[in-house]
Write a protein that holds these residues in place. Structure first.
Motif, PDB file in Angstrom:
ATOM      1  N   GLY A  37       0.832  -1.196   0.000  1.00  0.00           N
ATOM      2  CA  GLY A  37       0.000   0.000   0.000  1.00  0.00           C
ATOM      3  C   GLY A  37       0.862   1.239   0.000  1.00  0.00           C
ATOM      4  N   SER A  38       0.198   2.379   0.116  1.00  0.00           N
ATOM      5  CA  SER A  38       0.903   3.649   0.082  1.00  0.00           C
ATOM      6  C   SER A  38       0.184   4.643   0.979  1.00  0.00           C
ATOM      7  CB  SER A  38       0.952   4.172  -1.357  1.00  0.00           C
ATOM      8  OG  SER A  38       1.681   5.364  -1.423  1.00  0.00           O
ATOM      9  N   VAL A  39       0.959   5.461   1.674  1.00  0.00           N
ATOM     10  CA  VAL A  39       0.394   6.500   2.530  1.00  0.00           C
ATOM     11  C   VAL A  39       1.404   7.633   2.657  1.00  0.00           C
ATOM     12  CG1 VAL A  39       1.243   5.484   4.701  1.00  0.00           C
ATOM     13  CG2 VAL A  39      -0.811   6.919   4.727  1.00  0.00           C
ATOM     14  N   ALA A  40       0.897   8.845   2.746  1.00  0.00           N
ATOM     15  CA  ALA A  40       1.741  10.023   2.945  1.00  0.00           C
ATOM     16  C   ALA A  40       1.540  10.529   4.363  1.00  0.00           C
ATOM     17  CB  ALA A  40       1.371  11.105   1.940  1.00  0.00           C
ATOM     18  N   PHE A  41       2.644  10.920   5.010  1.00  0.00           N
ATOM     19  CA  PHE A  41       2.537  11.452   6.367  1.00  0.00           C
ATOM     20  C   PHE A  41       3.747  12.326   6.690  1.00  0.00           C
ATOM     21  CE2 PHE A  41       4.672   7.407   6.598  1.00  0.00           C
ATOM     22  CZ  PHE A  41       5.699   7.590   7.515  1.00  0.00           C
ATOM     23  N   SER A  42       3.533  13.224   7.632  1.00  0.00           N
ATOM     24  CA  SER A  42       4.607  14.065   8.154  1.00  0.00           C
ATOM     25  C   SER A  42       4.979  13.554   9.532  1.00  0.00           C
ATOM     26  CB  SER A  42       4.146  15.516   8.284  1.00  0.00           C
ATOM     27  OG  SER A  42       3.901  16.072   7.022  1.00  0.00           O
ATOM     28  N   VAL A  43       6.268  13.579   9.835  1.00  0.00           N
ATOM     29  CA  VAL A  43       6.749  13.230  11.165  1.00  0.00           C
ATOM     30  C   VAL A  43       7.105  14.524  11.883  1.00  0.00           C
ATOM     31  CG1 VAL A  43       8.514  12.022  12.508  1.00  0.00           C
ATOM     32  CG2 VAL A  43       7.628  11.001  10.390  1.00  0.00           C
ATOM     33  N   VAL A  44       6.528  14.700  13.069  1.00  0.00           N
ATOM     34  CA  VAL A  44       6.815  15.857  13.906  1.00  0.00           C
ATOM     35  C   VAL A  44       7.843  15.429  14.947  1.00  0.00           C
ATOM     36  CG1 VAL A  44       5.853  17.544  15.513  1.00  0.00           C
ATOM     37  CG2 VAL A  44       4.486  16.738  13.567  1.00  0.00           C
ATOM     38  N   ASP A  45       9.014  16.036  14.897  1.00  0.00           N
ATOM     39  CA  ASP A  45      10.103  15.701  15.807  1.00  0.00           C
ATOM     40  C   ASP A  45      10.699  17.004  16.336  1.00  0.00           C
ATOM     41  OD1 ASP A  45      12.381  14.865  17.128  1.00  0.00           O
ATOM     42  OD2 ASP A  45      13.232  13.795  15.417  1.00  0.00           O
ATOM     43  N   PRO A  46      10.458  17.320  17.614  1.00  0.00           N
ATOM     44  CA  PRO A  46      10.990  18.570  18.167  1.00  0.00           C
ATOM     45  C   PRO A  46      12.508  18.698  18.040  1.00  0.00           C
ATOM     46  CG  PRO A  46       9.447  17.565  19.707  1.00  0.00           C
ATOM     47  CD  PRO A  46       9.657  16.576  18.594  1.00  0.00           C
TER      48      PRO A  46
ATOM     49  N   ALA B 241       9.751   8.285  -0.188  1.00  0.00           N
ATOM     50  CA  ALA B 241      10.099   9.453  -1.000  1.00  0.00           C
ATOM     51  C   ALA B 241       9.664  10.722  -0.274  1.00  0.00           C
ATOM     52  CB  ALA B 241       9.402   9.367  -2.358  1.00  0.00           C
ATOM     53  N   PRO B 242      10.493  11.762  -0.310  1.00  0.00           N
ATOM     54  CA  PRO B 242      10.116  13.021   0.333  1.00  0.00           C
ATOM     55  C   PRO B 242       8.960  13.698  -0.410  1.00  0.00           C
ATOM     56  CG  PRO B 242      12.208  13.258  -0.818  1.00  0.00           C
ATOM     57  CD  PRO B 242      11.808  11.813  -0.930  1.00  0.00           C
ATOM     58  N   LEU B 243       8.128  14.390   0.349  1.00  0.00           N
ATOM     59  CA  LEU B 243       6.990  15.133  -0.199  1.00  0.00           C
ATOM     60  C   LEU B 243       6.997  16.548   0.363  1.00  0.00           C
ATOM     61  CD1 LEU B 243       3.977  12.647   0.217  1.00  0.00           C
ATOM     62  CD2 LEU B 243       5.153  13.243  -1.898  1.00  0.00           C
ATOM     63  N   ASP B 244       6.209  17.402  -0.255  1.00  0.00           N
ATOM     64  CA  ASP B 244       6.060  18.771   0.244  1.00  0.00           C
ATOM     65  C   ASP B 244       5.013  18.866   1.344  1.00  0.00           C
ATOM     66  OD1 ASP B 244       8.006  19.803  -1.466  1.00  0.00           O
ATOM     67  OD2 ASP B 244       6.554  20.129  -3.082  1.00  0.00           O
ATOM     68  N   ALA B 245       3.952  18.022   1.269  1.00  0.00           N
ATOM     69  CA  ALA B 245       2.863  18.125   2.245  1.00  0.00           C
ATOM     70  C   ALA B 245       2.133  16.790   2.365  1.00  0.00           C
ATOM     71  CB  ALA B 245       1.888  19.211   1.823  1.00  0.00           C
ATOM     72  N   ALA B 246       1.501  16.594   3.517  1.00  0.00           N
ATOM     73  CA  ALA B 246       0.677  15.406   3.758  1.00  0.00           C
ATOM     74  C   ALA B 246      -0.439  15.779   4.720  1.00  0.00           C
ATOM     75  CB  ALA B 246       1.518  14.270   4.339  1.00  0.00           C
ATOM     76  N   THR B 247      -1.522  15.026   4.687  1.00  0.00           N
ATOM     77  CA  THR B 247      -2.663  15.325   5.549  1.00  0.00           C
ATOM     78  C   THR B 247      -2.568  14.646   6.910  1.00  0.00           C
ATOM     79  OG1 THR B 247      -3.932  13.502   4.601  1.00  0.00           O
ATOM     80  CG2 THR B 247      -4.225  15.680   3.602  1.00  0.00           C
TER      81      THR B 247
END
Length: 129
Positions: A41-50, A70-76
């Motif tokens: 499958g495939s999913v886009a996400f951002s990781v928040v790391d202080p 792969a890097p992306l500009d934005a994810a939901t």
């Protein structure tokens, strides 16, 4: 598995819980490509790391048990770095982490994250180090 092996699991009282293995992801693409995967499958996400080590936005695509990141500009979907460690090990479902506030995003995208990170056998570690 001990709980299910007992004739009456109510006879056991948990008096302490300890952690034998800790994980702190420092390299998100490196960690995800090194992990084994059970579901395509495939999913886009951002990781928040202080601290910034694992931070970024990625598209995770799994095919045949192999991940491509792969890097992306934005994810939901936004994933806290502590939640990423739990997902990585298969310790907890992404929907549970979303309910606790460690993952944020539309339920369909959180469901996709949950499907990809799900493991058929829960992780365990019987030895400390």
């Amino acid at each position: 598995p001990l709980e299910w092996a007992l004739a009456d699991p109510r006879t056991v009282t948990t008096t302490a819980v300890g952690d034998f293995t800790w994980l702190r992801v420092l390299d998100t693409p490196g960690a995800l490509t090194a992990r084994g995967w059970e579901t395509d499958g495939s999913v886009a996400f951002s990781v928040v790391d202080p601290l910034g080590f694992a931070a970024g936005t990625w598209r995770l695509t799994v095919s045949g048990g192999v991940a491509d990141v792969a890097p992306l500009d934005a994810a939901t979907v936004s994933v806290d770095v502590t939640a990423l460690a739990s997902l990585y090990f298969g310790l907890v479902d992404a929907r549970t982490l979303a309910a606790s506030g460690l993952i944020d995003g539309p339920s369909a995208d959180v469901d996709a994250l949950a499907r990809l990170f799900r493991t058929s056998v829960p992780p365990y570690n019987l030895a400390g180090f």
